[in-house]
Write a protein that holds these residues in place. Structure first.
Motif, PDB file in Angstrom:
ATOM      1  N   TRP A  85      44.789  38.634  37.395  1.00  0.00           N
ATOM      2  CA  TRP A  85      45.362  39.970  37.206  1.00  0.00           C
ATOM      3  C   TRP A  85      44.303  41.055  37.069  1.00  0.00           C
ATOM      4  O   TRP A  85      44.617  42.238  37.166  1.00  0.00           O
ATOM      5  N   SER A 143      46.110  43.788  39.200  1.00  0.00           N
ATOM      6  CA  SER A 143      46.540  45.042  38.553  1.00  0.00           C
ATOM      7  C   SER A 143      45.904  46.246  39.233  1.00  0.00           C
ATOM      8  O   SER A 143      46.545  47.287  39.419  1.00  0.00           O
ATOM      9  N   ILE A 201      43.313  44.228  31.869  1.00  0.00           N
ATOM     10  CA  ILE A 201      44.348  44.430  32.891  1.00  0.00           C
ATOM     11  C   ILE A 201      44.837  45.875  32.876  1.00  0.00           C
ATOM     12  O   ILE A 201      44.990  46.507  33.935  1.00  0.00           O
ATOM     13  N   ALA A 237      44.210  48.650  35.852  1.00  0.00           N
ATOM     14  CA  ALA A 237      45.343  49.338  36.491  1.00  0.00           C
ATOM     15  C   ALA A 237      45.106  50.848  36.499  1.00  0.00           C
ATOM     16  O   ALA A 237      45.353  51.516  37.512  1.00  0.00           O
ATOM     17  N   TYR A 255      52.799  42.630  44.238  1.00  0.00           N
ATOM     18  CA  TYR A 255      52.874  41.495  43.301  1.00  0.00           C
ATOM     19  C   TYR A 255      53.343  40.227  44.023  1.00  0.00           C
ATOM     20  O   TYR A 255      52.761  39.148  43.857  1.00  0.00           O
TER      21      TYR A 255
END
Length: 531
Positions: free
Chosen positions: A66, A70, A119, A123, A232
């Motif tokens: 991730w 992300s 994460i 992002a 995703y």
């Protein structure tokens, strides 16, 4: 087609007869290029160093992916949105804010103490940084006259392809020489410089804050769900068994619903969150399709080479980076050649040459064995680097060079989105092929090493005697060794299958070039003219 009548008139008419470059615009443009380089580099800079980050943050193997996922999900939402934001707040404020936010998020990522913080920070970094990428493409095709495109197009083409290619190299070096924190700290000084320079030197357009009142928030939400959930599904699908996994299924349904709402809003509201009218231009549409395929080749091969070198050859991050650097060097050497050829050759011929080179490189890789090393990968990587640059320069010019300045801001976001989505789709397909074909090859190879096969029995006897002589449990270790050899061979054969599929894909693209309308020459002031 309405968009191709006199697309660069608004730009070319402002250029003096000798088309001398405004130094302020040049300074602003190169600062923007540096910002774009950082943003694209950070997609891949962590790829070769995930194990170091995992150890440093005590993260689980299912969580560490991730760190990259992300970033990609957030970035893919911002890229198409950036054109609309630039219209509202202007390129100056959007880019300076993006550079500042990206720099701050990089600093935060370096201070992360657990995987959850990392994460979130990644992002933020991906979302804000995504605003820098399309702005550079838009600037290159609006602030410079058409006769200068063969200078600026190779620059942005080189950065867009070189940054993800050398990402593992830079990341491997930094984490090896210092620590994983420097994967993010390295952005701070350049980020501050980009923020200051772009804020003071960008003066391409003016804000139109009244557009905020007409902003389509429902369209934005639908686009975020559509693209975020799609990314995703593509990133996590193979690892989680695709639609056998409940979360993947829910994400796919959410993406489909978001897609329907997004396209409905895009065609019905008066100020959509993304302007899709650029697709009415035939060359932009085909350019975007080619950009999608280039995303498969760019990100797919940047992924598969390190996987092979790590899993089969046992290379560490630094050794992978040093091997992968060959492609980056080939791109760097090809960029000025591609720029020069763009003014001499039909752009479609350039693209065909690029696709031939790419297909030749992947075809050579279909003969891959477990013994292949730096030198066996050398020629295929050169062909890949040369092919990427020979394709990217004409694709950029064909897709964006025939649009009016008013359309380019929104169109550049869509154009860059297609490349990123191509990468995501390519990685999903590659991972799925590696998994499924490995199982198929393993079953076939296992049939050749069953009891009763003389070659298999002789090898098993030799291995048993060898380990018995060393005072070890010969039969058990011999069987484990045989299983390991069969498994490794099955993995290598699945890599060969991937390269064969890519060879077919790029060979088909050679035929696809014929569907593009003949572009106007790029070397004169009329370079953006109609067909």
């Amino acid at each position: 087609m309405a968009e191709t009548a006199n697309p660069a008139a608004g730009v070319a008419s402002t250029a003096p007869a000798d088309e001398a470059m405004d130094p302020r615009k040049l300074i602003a443009f190169f600062a923007m290029v540096l910002g774009m380089f950082m943003s694209i580099l950070d997609i891949q800079i962590v790829s070769a160093s995930l194990s170091e980050i995992q150890a440093g943050l005590s993260a689980g193997s299912d969580e560490i992916a991730w760190v990259q996922t992300s970033y990609l999900i957030a970035e893919v939402i911002m890229i198409p949105l950036s054109g609309t934001l630039a219209r509202i707040v202007s390129t100056r404020y959007l880019f300076a804010f993006s550079a500042a936010g990206f720099t701050a998020a990089s600093a935060l990522a370096a201070t992360a103490t657990n995987i959850d913080q990392m994460i979130v920070y990644r992002a933020i970094q991906g979302f804000i940084g995504g605003g820098m990428i399309p702005s550079v493409f838009a600037a290159a095709f609006t602030i410079f006259p058409p006769s200068k495109r063969n200078i600026v197009s190779p620059i942005i083409g080189l950065i867009a392809t070189l940054a993800p290619t050398i990402g593992p190299t830079v990341g491997g070096y930094l984490s090896n020489a210092f620590s994983w924190h420097w994967l993010f700290l390295v952005n701070i000084v350049p980020g501050i410089i980009v923020t200051i320079v772009t804020y003071n030197f960008i003066d391409f357009d003016k804000p139109d804050l009244k557009l905020f009142k007409r902003f389509d928030w429902w369209g934005l939400a639908a686009m975020a769900i559509f693209l975020g959930a799609l990314e995703y599904v593509l990133e996590e699908g193979n690892a989680n068994g695709w639609f056998n996994d409940e979360m993947i299924m829910l994400a796919a349904i959410a993406s489909a619903i978001g897609c329907i709402i997004f396209f409905y809003r895009a065609f019905t509201v008066d100020f959509p969150v993304v302007d899709l009218t650029a697709f009415a231009n035939r060359n932009f549409t085909f350019g975007s399709i080619f950009s999608f395929v280039m995303g498969i080749g760019l990100y797919g091969l940047t992924y598969i080479y390190p996987v092979y070198l790590s899993a089969i050859r046992g290379y560490d991050a630094l050794m992978i980076g040093e091997t992968m650097f060959v492609s980056g060097l080939a791109m760097f050497m090809t960029a000025p050649i591609a720029g020069r050829l763009a003014s001499l050759l039909d752009l479609r011929l350039m693209m065909a040459i690029g696709f031939v080179s790419f297909a030749a490189g992947t075809y050579l890789m279909t003969g891959i064995t477990a013994d292949w090393d730096f030198w066996e990968l050398f020629i295929p990587q050169i062909l890949r680097g040369f092919g990427l640059m020979m394709c990217m320069v004409p694709i950029n010019n064909i897709a964006l060079g025939t649009l009016s300045p008013q359309k380019i801001r929104g169109a550049s976001g869509l154009f860059n989105l297609t490349r990123n989505l191509g990468g995501a789709v390519g990685l999903a397909i590659i991972n799925t092929i590696l998994t499924t074909r490995q199982d198929v090859h393993y079953q076939r190879l296992r049939e050749g090493v069953e009891w009763g096969k003389p070659a298999a029995e002789n090898m098993l006897t030799d291995l048993t005697n060898k380990f018995n002589a060393l005072g070890m449990d010969g039969p058990t270790i011999a069987i484990k060794k045989m299983v390991g050899m069969v498994t490794q061979q099955a993995v290598v054969m699945s890599f060969s299958d991937v390269f064969l599929l890519l060879t077919v894909l790029f060979s088909l693209m050679i035929l696809g070039v014929s569907f593009i309308d003949k572009p106007a020459p790029q070397g004169s002031a009329s370079g953006g003219g109609g067909h």
